[in-house]
Design a protein around this motif. Structure first.
Motif, short mmCIF file in Angstrom:
data_model
loop_
_atom_site.label_atom_id
_atom_site.label_comp_id
_atom_site.label_asym_id
_atom_site.label_seq_id
_atom_site.Cartn_x
_atom_site.Cartn_y
_atom_site.Cartn_z
N ASP A 31 -8.76 -1.66 0.43
CA ASP A 31 -8.38 -0.47 1.21
C ASP A 31 -7.40 0.39 0.42
N VAL A 32 -6.37 -0.25 -0.12
CA VAL A 32 -5.33 0.47 -0.86
C VAL A 32 -5.86 0.95 -2.21
N TRP A 73 -0.57 0.01 4.68
CA TRP A 73 -1.67 -0.90 4.94
C TRP A 73 -1.25 -2.01 5.90
N TRP A 77 -2.86 0.55 9.14
CA TRP A 77 -3.79 1.15 8.19
C TRP A 77 -4.73 2.16 8.85
N ALA A 81 -4.79 5.55 7.01
CA ALA A 81 -6.05 5.80 6.30
C ALA A 81 -6.70 7.09 6.77
#
Length: 175
Positions: A31-32, A73, A77, A81
């Motif tokens: 994700d990061v 995150w 998140w 995001a």
């Protein structure tokens, strides 16, 4: 530039292991890592502008950004995001020049002792990366110089993430 990025990766990994800021096995956080390109594209105009006069800030700020995104995150998140650009979100809180302090004090909420320790750690990492970049004999203003700079930023971002994840209790160990 792959050699430069690998050299920087190995040097930062050795150093951060020696000061116990990361685990031997680096975290995997897709994700990061997936936010890297968007963050880098927004950061580069600011970072390049600052590099000539403030190279350590230009490099080091990316490590702080990695730390902040790791905290995002962990915190929420889904909320973060959805932001159009996490770099712009962080920068616009207090501006580019004060982004380091904003991230350490207001976002990571580091106590005074850790606030100074984080500053010293990021400064050392940025100095090591800058030194490696300067020893590449790359002509300033060239495509190679740009690619070298981006390789440096990428590793600083990833290690910023690794440092923060470890600080928050995520340990990468074999099960």
């Amino acid at each position: 530039m792959d050699n430069l990025e690998e050299q920087i990766h190995n040097d930062l990994r050795q150093y951060l292991l020696s000061v116990k800021e990361i685990d031997a096995r680096l975290p995997e956080c897709p994700d990061v890592e997936g936010k890297w390109e968007t963050i880098a594209n927004a950061y580069i105009p600011d970072g390049v502008r600052e590099f000539q006069n403030y190279p350590l800030a230009s490099l080091g700020w990316m490590m702080y950004i990695g730390m902040a995104v790791a905290k995002m995150w962990d915190d929420d998140w889904q909320y973060y995001a959805a932001k159009e650009n996490l770099y712009v979100y962080l920068r616009d809180k207090r501006g580019y020049d004060a982004m380091d302090e904003y991230i350490r004090r207001d976002f990571l909420k580091l106590p005074a002792k850790d606030f100074s320790a984080a500053e010293e750690l990021v400064s050392e990492c940025a100095s090591r990366v800058h030194n490696a970049l300067m020893h590449q004999s790359i002509e300033p203003g060239t495509k190679e110089a740009f690619l070298g700079y981006v390789a440096c930023l990428h590793q600083l971002y990833l290690f910023g993430v690794a440092i923060q994840l470890k600080r928050m209790g995520y340990h990468m160990t074999r099960i």
